[in-house]
Structures are given as structure tokens and as C-alpha cells.
Motif scaffolding. Structure first.
Motif, PDB file in Angstrom:
ATOM      1  N   PHE A 422       0.807  -1.216   0.000  1.00  0.00           N
ATOM      2  CA  PHE A 422       0.000   0.000   0.000  1.00  0.00           C
ATOM      3  C   PHE A 422       0.843   1.270   0.000  1.00  0.00           C
ATOM      4  CE2 PHE A 422      -3.068  -3.075   1.777  1.00  0.00           C
ATOM      5  CZ  PHE A 422      -4.097  -2.887   0.868  1.00  0.00           C
ATOM      6  N   GLY A 423       2.090   1.179   0.422  1.00  0.00           N
ATOM      7  CA  GLY A 423       2.916   2.383   0.418  1.00  0.00           C
ATOM      8  C   GLY A 423       4.081   2.332   1.381  1.00  0.00           C
ATOM      9  N   ASP A 424       4.797   3.456   1.429  1.00  0.00           N
ATOM     10  CA  ASP A 424       5.988   3.616   2.262  1.00  0.00           C
ATOM     11  C   ASP A 424       5.595   4.352   3.535  1.00  0.00           C
ATOM     12  OD1 ASP A 424       8.406   4.206   3.417  1.00  0.00           O
ATOM     13  OD2 ASP A 424       9.344   4.965   1.588  1.00  0.00           O
ATOM     14  N   MET A 425       5.786   3.721   4.696  1.00  0.00           N
ATOM     15  CA  MET A 425       5.429   4.333   5.972  1.00  0.00           C
ATOM     16  C   MET A 425       6.571   5.125   6.575  1.00  0.00           C
ATOM     17  SD  MET A 425       3.155   1.241   7.562  1.00  0.00           S
ATOM     18  CE  MET A 425       3.638  -0.035   6.404  1.00  0.00           C
ATOM     19  N   GLY A 426       7.729   5.140   5.915  1.00  0.00           N
ATOM     20  CA  GLY A 426       8.873   5.892   6.408  1.00  0.00           C
ATOM     21  C   GLY A 426       9.515   5.234   7.616  1.00  0.00           C
ATOM     22  N   ILE A 427      10.310   5.999   8.340  1.00  0.00           N
ATOM     23  CA  ILE A 427      11.009   5.491   9.521  1.00  0.00           C
ATOM     24  C   ILE A 427      10.022   5.419  10.682  1.00  0.00           C
ATOM     25  CG2 ILE A 427      12.851   5.920  11.194  1.00  0.00           C
ATOM     26  CD1 ILE A 427      14.347   7.377   8.914  1.00  0.00           C
ATOM     27  N   VAL A 428       9.830   4.224  11.202  1.00  0.00           N
ATOM     28  CA  VAL A 428       8.807   4.005  12.237  1.00  0.00           C
ATOM     29  C   VAL A 428       9.374   3.382  13.509  1.00  0.00           C
ATOM     30  CG1 VAL A 428       6.922   3.805  10.573  1.00  0.00           C
ATOM     31  CG2 VAL A 428       8.203   1.754  11.255  1.00  0.00           C
ATOM     32  N   GLY A 429      10.666   3.036  13.521  1.00  0.00           N
ATOM     33  CA  GLY A 429      11.229   2.376  14.697  1.00  0.00           C
ATOM     34  C   GLY A 429      12.669   2.768  14.949  1.00  0.00           C
ATOM     35  N   VAL A 430      13.066   2.738  16.211  1.00  0.00           N
ATOM     36  CA  VAL A 430      14.444   3.042  16.615  1.00  0.00           C
ATOM     37  C   VAL A 430      14.864   2.049  17.689  1.00  0.00           C
ATOM     38  CG1 VAL A 430      15.974   4.736  17.716  1.00  0.00           C
ATOM     39  CG2 VAL A 430      14.205   5.518  16.120  1.00  0.00           C
ATOM     40  N   VAL A 431      16.066   1.505  17.547  1.00  0.00           N
ATOM     41  CA  VAL A 431      16.673   0.672  18.591  1.00  0.00           C
ATOM     42  C   VAL A 431      18.086   1.188  18.820  1.00  0.00           C
ATOM     43  CG1 VAL A 431      17.439  -1.618  19.275  1.00  0.00           C
ATOM     44  CG2 VAL A 431      15.294  -1.362  18.015  1.00  0.00           C
ATOM     45  N   ILE A 432      18.421   1.427  20.081  1.00  0.00           N
ATOM     46  CA  ILE A 432      19.761   1.888  20.434  1.00  0.00           C
ATOM     47  C   ILE A 432      20.422   0.844  21.326  1.00  0.00           C
ATOM     48  CG2 ILE A 432      21.123   3.658  21.618  1.00  0.00           C
ATOM     49  CD1 ILE A 432      18.885   5.652  20.969  1.00  0.00           C
ATOM     50  N   ILE A 433      21.620   0.408  20.914  1.00  0.00           N
ATOM     51  CA  ILE A 433      22.408  -0.569  21.685  1.00  0.00           C
ATOM     52  C   ILE A 433      23.612   0.145  22.292  1.00  0.00           C
ATOM     53  CG2 ILE A 433      23.622  -2.784  21.635  1.00  0.00           C
ATOM     54  CD1 ILE A 433      20.727  -3.050  20.799  1.00  0.00           C
ATOM     55  N   LYS A 434      23.746   0.073  23.606  1.00  0.00           N
ATOM     56  CA  LYS A 434      24.894   0.660  24.304  1.00  0.00           C
ATOM     57  C   LYS A 434      25.522  -0.401  25.194  1.00  0.00           C
ATOM     58  CE  LYS A 434      24.627   4.484  26.514  1.00  0.00           C
ATOM     59  NZ  LYS A 434      24.110   5.522  27.460  1.00  0.00           N
ATOM     60  N   ASP A 435      26.777  -0.712  24.954  1.00  0.00           N
ATOM     61  CA  ASP A 435      27.513  -1.649  25.817  1.00  0.00           C
ATOM     62  C   ASP A 435      26.756  -2.957  26.035  1.00  0.00           C
ATOM     63  OD1 ASP A 435      29.537   0.304  26.174  1.00  0.00           O
ATOM     64  OD2 ASP A 435      28.366   1.236  27.771  1.00  0.00           O
ATOM     65  N   GLY A 436      26.211  -3.511  24.954  1.00  0.00           N
ATOM     66  CA  GLY A 436      25.532  -4.795  25.036  1.00  0.00           C
ATOM     67  C   GLY A 436      24.145  -4.738  25.638  1.00  0.00           C
ATOM     68  N   ASP A 437      23.587  -3.520  25.801  1.00  0.00           N
ATOM     69  CA  ASP A 437      22.255  -3.357  26.390  1.00  0.00           C
ATOM     70  C   ASP A 437      21.335  -2.627  25.407  1.00  0.00           C
ATOM     71  OD1 ASP A 437      20.461  -3.408  28.831  1.00  0.00           O
ATOM     72  OD2 ASP A 437      20.495  -1.254  28.396  1.00  0.00           O
ATOM     73  N   ILE A 438      20.076  -3.089  25.325  1.00  0.00           N
ATOM     74  CA  ILE A 438      19.096  -2.368  24.502  1.00  0.00           C
ATOM     75  C   ILE A 438      18.637  -1.154  25.299  1.00  0.00           C
ATOM     76  CG2 ILE A 438      16.912  -2.473  23.265  1.00  0.00           C
ATOM     77  CD1 ILE A 438      17.240  -5.460  22.994  1.00  0.00           C
ATOM     78  N   ASP A 439      19.266  -0.043  25.035  1.00  0.00           N
ATOM     79  CA  ASP A 439      18.991   1.196  25.758  1.00  0.00           C
ATOM     80  C   ASP A 439      17.621   1.758  25.387  1.00  0.00           C
ATOM     81  OD1 ASP A 439      20.122   3.855  27.125  1.00  0.00           O
ATOM     82  OD2 ASP A 439      19.201   4.414  25.223  1.00  0.00           O
ATOM     83  N   THR A 440      17.255   1.642  24.115  1.00  0.00           N
ATOM     84  CA  THR A 440      15.996   2.188  23.594  1.00  0.00           C
ATOM     85  C   THR A 440      15.413   1.223  22.582  1.00  0.00           C
ATOM     86  OG1 THR A 440      16.693   4.490  23.906  1.00  0.00           O
ATOM     87  CG2 THR A 440      14.957   4.097  22.277  1.00  0.00           C
ATOM     88  N   PHE A 441      14.139   0.941  22.713  1.00  0.00           N
ATOM     89  CA  PHE A 441      13.408   0.150  21.723  1.00  0.00           C
ATOM     90  C   PHE A 441      12.023   0.784  21.599  1.00  0.00           C
ATOM     91  CE2 PHE A 441      13.075  -4.258  19.737  1.00  0.00           C
ATOM     92  CZ  PHE A 441      11.883  -3.992  19.070  1.00  0.00           C
TER      93      PHE A 441
END
Length: 518
Positions: A422-441
Motif C-alpha cells: 500500500f505504500g511507504d510508511m517511512g522510519i517508524v522504529g528506533v533501537v539503540i544498543i549501548k555496551d551490550g544493552d538495549i537502551d531504547t526500543f
């Protein structure tokens, strides 16, 4: 942000602002300490960088470069919001070409100042230049007081600047209006199609039609900045459609994410449209010329309503301009596509209702997830998502753009974009990894429930070994309280946040393809 502390940093005396900003705790840094203070730490929540044009007197380019570097350093070491003004100056009218060239140089400098709002997160531009054009430079700047007392701003200027400062503070964290529901007759155009006929509709380049043309142009700008438009009209649908097909107007029917043109109550129609789009009534405003329609909408929907004035349509644009929540400090590529995104989503929902199972529906979409890592081209959208996503956000940490840039140097900042048939939804997610930890999901709520979040987690855990993660509960993210537990992580410790360790890969829908781009 519940702001109560403001600091003024200036090359002018700023004490006169105290009388107009009494509800705040005000600090005034010593005169001409601008650069030194920007390289230090401040305790206040908002820093007002109020510049007189004399700050740039010697060399515009060099002075701006020094200022920008200091602001970048300030942003790395301070979380305070920044408000900085554009400039205005009077030039001698001895030789007109020279005066025009000086005006152009000032305009170039103001463009550089304005561009800071796009480059530094948590910075807003107070447009004093335009204020002077609207109210007259002589009414806002006193040359006598500038030279005698270092107080160039008149009482009127101080009052207007204070009001604008308060407006900008409200824009830093206040949610923006999501949608405008708007009437047609005597609102989008002059006249009533059912009474005046097509020939009696006023929207053209002559008064009063030109006022409605300008009104539609303003709505179109709002739409292109990320606010969706909904058309509500008690009318014959064919007659309204004929106006859009026949009249030359800034808005077309395609600019509206939805329209309900019938004889039902407008509150009933709006409620149905919001349900169809998956929206709540929060952040919706209604515009109409009828007191009865406005009263009915307020009573039944409880939303903000604004009256248009067919007797004096010049007031209509002014009414919109006074609505602070229509304004924004940042516009992303996704904001400009908001109407298309909602229309595409409606088609997905229509398809979902026709499919025998959720699995069949997901398989039919042809979902493709694009991934990049530490991609500075996407940093503005990444920062926007970090600071506004609430429901699917495991830790709800908020980061300034400059800190996200630091994380890209020291860790892994992944962004995820989604496309389907149906289309392009663009950027919809962010994951940040710091020192082996998922800092942001975090994920935008408009893509949830289709296996995308599980595919993203599966991708991340296959690229990083021995991951840990956390869930920190807020008032709005109960949706994801058991996300890690259901997708291969084991709880190891409870406290203010739940802490997890990776055990197995999440189950994924094999029809979803993940493509890593960098």
C-alpha cells in the motif's frame, strides 16, 4: 515541560522583561558574557539568547560561526531549551543600491539563525525581524535607549517578545494538533452551494473570494506540515464534489484524509471518521461558521471549536494564526506524508476486515523492513521518534539530537523503515544498543500488531550477542510490559525497571523481509 525557570543571556539589558514574565523565575546573566556562558553549565530550564544586532557588527560570518560552535557545545553539556532571536536593523538611505545590499546581508544572517532550529534539537527561533516588519522598526527599537542605556527594545517590543517567548516555551513539549475537521460552505469557500448554486460560490482572486483562497492555502500549508484535514459538511455530496471539480482552488478532495458529506450530525460523522482512521478525539479541532454546529460538536465530542466569520472572512486566517498548537518547531519527511500514510492505513484496515485470519492478512501485505545503523541522514526523524513515542517505548528515554549523534559514535543507533504493497510508511522504529544493552526500543503505534516489532527484535538479537534489556513502566507504555518476556528474554531483576537477559530468538512471520542497508 513545566517550565518555571528562565535565564536571559544578552548583549543588552534584559531586566525590563521581568514585568511581563512574572510567572517565571528569571535569571539575567551579566552583559556580554554570551560565549563564555554557552561554554558553561546552566541550571535554568530555558535559555533566552536575546541578541542585539551589534553582536554581529564586525563580521557576520565569523561572529555567527563562533556563536554556532558555542551553541553546539552548550547543547552537548546542557539540557536547557534555547530560544534565539532573528535581528532587525535600520540602514541609512543615502544610496538605495547600498541599502538594499545591506538588507540582503541581514536577511542572509537571519537565514543562518533560523537554520539553527533545524540543526539543534531543543532550539526555537524567535522571529524579531518579522515582528519589526509587522509593527514597525521605530515602534520596537529605540536608538536613543540603545546607545544611552543598552536597552534597544521599547516597552511594546518587550511585551511582544515576552508573549512570543511564552508561546515558544509551550511548543517545546506541548502535543501538536493532529487533525482539523473543517466545514465547507462559508468556511472553505464563500456562499452556500445548496442556496447560491455553483455560480454563487466565492473563491477566486477577487474580494471576498481571494480571502477564501488564502484560507485554503493556509490549510494546505498546515496539511503539508503534518496536520491532517477532514471535511465535514451537511450537504449533497455530488454538489460538494462539483465545487472541487469545477472551481480552481488550492485544496482538492485528495488533500483531505477523509470526508463525510451527508445530512447526519457532524459530531456523528467525525466520530465515525476518527474510528475509521484509528484516532481518538485528542488533538482534533473543528472549524465551522455555524454557532449551532459548533455547540453540538462541543457538547457531544468535547473538542476545541473555532468559529469562522462569513460577514468578515478576513478574520478567519487570523483565527487560525492565533492557535499556538497548530505551530511546530520541526517538520520531518514523514510529517509531510501524513495524509498519504493515513489513507494507506485505511486501505490496510479495509483489507484486514476481508481476510480469513491475521496471518493471511500479514502475508498479503508484502512487508519489507529497511534497516540502517548510525545513519546521520535520518538523525532528525530518529530524534523526533525518541522524544514523542510513548505507547511502544520500552524505556521512554528522551535524548537531544546532539546526544543521539554522540551515541552514533560510541554505540549502535538503528532506524527501521517499513514498506508494504500500500505504500511507504517511512522510519517508524528506533533501537539503540549501548555496551551490550538495549537502551531504547520504540515503534510507531501505526505499524503495531503485524509482526514488525518481533521481526525487528529478531534482527537485533541476531546481530548482537548476550544482550540485556529493560522495561521501565510509564503511564502510557503498559502495552509493552510483557514484550521481552514473550519474545525470548528472561527476567533477571526487578526494581524501578524490569531487567532482562536474552535467551532465544523471537518467533517471526516468514513473509516479512528485513533488508539491512548500511
Amino acid at each position: 515541560m513545566n517550565t518555571n525557570s528562565i535565564a536571559f543571556l544578552s548583549n543588552t539589558v534584559t531586566k525590563p522583561f521581568d514585568r511581563f514574565l512574572k510567572e517565571y523565575s528569571l535569571t539575567h546573566y551579566p552583559l556580554d558574557t554570551i560565549i563564555d556562558t554557552l561554554y558553561a553549565k546552566v541550571d535554568e530550564q530555558v535559555l533566552i539568547l536575546l541578541l542585539d544586532s551589534s553582536f554581529f557588527a564586525d563580521d557576520h560570518d565569523e561572529s555567527f560561526a563562533v556563536l554556532k560552535n558555542a551553541l553546539l557545545h552548550f547543547r552537548m553539556n546542557n539540557s536547557a531549551k534555547i530560544i534565539i532571536n532573528t535581528l532587525n536593523e535600520e540602514f541609512n538611505d543615502i544610496f538605495t543600491p547600498d541599502k538594499i545590499r545591506q538588507e540582503l546581508e541581514l536577511a542572509k544572517l537571519n537565514c543562518k539563525i533560523a537554520s539553527l532550529q533545524e540543526e539543534l534539537n531543543g532550539l526555537a527561533v524567535l522571529d524579531f525581524y518579522t515582528m519589526c516588519k509587522e509593527h514597525g522598526t521605530k515602534n520596537l527599537i529605540s536608538q536613543r535607549n540603545r546607545y544611552l542605556f543598552q536597552t534597544p527594545f521599547t516597552k511594546l517590543a518587550t511585551e511582544l517578545l515576552s508573549a512570543k517567548i511564552q508561546e515558544l516555551i509551550s511548543l517545546f513539549d506541548a502535543p501538536r494538533i493532529k487533525a482539523i475537521a473543517v466545514d465547507a460552505d462559508n468556511t472553505l469557500w464563500g456562499g452556500i452551494i445548496g442556496e447560491d448554486g455553483l455560480g454563487g460560490i466565492k473563491i477566486d482572486n477577487n474580494y471576498p473570494g481571494i480571502v477564501y483562497t488564502k484560507f485554503q492555502e493556509y490549510l494546505l500549508e498546515l496539511k503539508n506540515s503534518g496536520i491532517i484535514l477532514i471535511l465535514l459538511s451537511k450537504n449533497d455530496e455530488n454538489a460538494v464534489q462539483e465545487v472541487f471539480e469545477t472551481k480552481t482552488m488550492p485544496l482538492g478532495l485528495d488533500d483531505f484524509v477523509a470526508h463525510a458529506v451527508n445530512w447526519n450530525s457532524k459530531s456523528e460523522n467525525l466520530n465515525a471518521v476518527l474510528k475509521e482512521l484509528g484516532l481518538t478525539k485528542t488533538g482534533i479541532i473543528f472549524i465551522d461558521d455555524s454557532d449551532a454546529e459548533l455547540a453540538e460538536m462541543r457538547q457531544r465530542m468535547g473538542i476545541e471549536c473555532y468559529k469562522m466569520n462569513p460577514a468578515n472572512p478576513l478574520l478567519n486566517i487570523e483565527t487560525l494564526k492565533k492557535i499556538t498548537a497548530l505551530k511546530t518547531l520541526h517538520i520531518s519527511a514523514e510529517d509531510a506524508k501524513k495524509t498519504t500514510l493515513y489513507k494507506d492505513e485505511k486501505e490496510r484496515l479495509d483489507l484486514s476486515s476481508k481476510m480469513p485470519s491475521k496471518e493471511d492478512f500479514i502475508a498479503s501485505l508484502g512487508i519489507r523492513i529497511g534497516v540502517t545503523c548510525n545513519n546521520e541522514k535520518n538523525i532528525e526523524r530518529i530524534t523526533q521518534l525518541i522524544n514523542k513515542t510513548n505507547q511502544f517505548n520500552l524505556t521512554t528515554k528522551r535524548y537531544e539530537l546532539s546526544f543521539v549523534k554522540e551515541l552514533m559514535q560510541s554505540g549502535f543507533v538503528y532506524d527501521f523503515s517499513v514498506k508494504d504493497k500500500f505504500g511507504d510508511m517511512g522510519i517508524v522504529g528506533v533501537v539503540i544498543i549501548k555496551d551490550g544493552d538495549i537502551d531504547t526500543f520504540l515503534m510507531s503505534c501505526r505499524v503495531l500488531g503485524r509482526g514488525i516489532e518481533e521481526s525487528v527484535l529478531n534482527f537485533i538479537t541476531r546481530r548482537h550477542q548476550d544482550l540485556t534489556a529493560s522495561y521501565c513502566k510509564t503511564d502510557k507504555n503498559a502495552l509493552v510490559e510483557e514484550f521481552y518476556e514473550k519474545n525470548g528474554f528472561e527476567a533477571v531483576k526487578n526494581g524501578d525497571c524490569k531487567h532482562y537477559k536474552f535467551k532465544r530468538f523471537a518467533d517471526v512471520n516468514e513473509s516479512i523481509k528485513v533488508e539491512y542497508g548500511s
